[in-house]
Enzyme design. Sequence first.
Site, PDB file in Angstrom:
ATOM      1  CB  CYS A   8      -0.936  -0.091   1.168  1.00 40.27           C
ATOM      2  SG  CYS A   8      -0.434   0.303   2.705  1.00 40.27           S
ATOM      3  CG  ASN A  11       4.516  -1.601   5.172  1.00 44.37           C
ATOM      4  OD1 ASN A  11       5.730  -1.926   5.370  1.00 44.37           O
ATOM      5  ND2 ASN A  11       3.690  -2.344   5.052  1.00 44.37           N
ATOM      6  CB  CYS A  13      -3.626   1.589   6.956  1.00 45.67           C
ATOM      7  SG  CYS A  13      -3.429   3.036   8.090  1.00 45.67           S
ATOM      8  NE  ARG A  14      -4.588   1.248   1.617  1.00 41.73           N
ATOM      9  CZ  ARG A  14      -4.463   1.916   0.469  1.00 41.73           C
ATOM     10  NH1 ARG A  14      -5.308   1.965  -0.527  1.00 41.73           N
ATOM     11  NH2 ARG A  14      -3.263   2.895   0.294  1.00 41.73           N
ATOM     12  CB  SER A  15       0.467  -3.344   2.945  1.00 42.27           C
ATOM     13  OG  SER A  15       1.164  -2.553   3.603  1.00 42.27           O
ATOM     14  CG  ASP A 122      -5.025   4.994   3.072  1.00 43.01           C
ATOM     15  OD1 ASP A 122      -4.930   4.669   4.291  1.00 43.01           O
ATOM     16  OD2 ASP A 122      -3.878   5.690   2.531  1.00 43.01           O
TER      17      ASP A 122
END
Length: 150
Positions: A8, A11, A13-15, A122
């Site tokens: 993401c 690096n 939140c999402r990933s 995000d």
Amino acid sequence: MTKILMVCLGNICRSPLAHGILESKLPKDRFEVDSAGTSNYHIGELPDKRSIEVATKNGINITGQRGRQFQIEDFDSFDFIYVMDQSNFKDIVKLARNDEDSAKVKLILNESHPNKNLEVPDPYHGGYSGFDSVYKMLDEACTIIAKKLN
């Protein structure tokens, strides 16, 4: 050993969530999962506290992860590179050295919604509900990825 990278922007939140979720669904003796960001904003940092909390709530510990930036060498190290949105996709494909590198890069939600090119939003600037929503999207996609790989 099959190696999968989640990417993401920062690096945090999402990933990291995708990393933790997929890692929890695959045998560690046959698969390695990691995550990275396209930016260098959060190198060495823990995932966002909201990502940690939503992961913990779902029985996954992501506190061992630290932010890092995607490197060109990651194309050599990883078999699959899943990105969270179109911007990440463009940034990573731009670094590809050849068609083989480019072929490794996929939008993660195309696993759960084939050929729709949907993006994982995000959640960084929103509240906790955004992190719950992202977790559900990623869990669905990671379940499909794990079934394909196992």
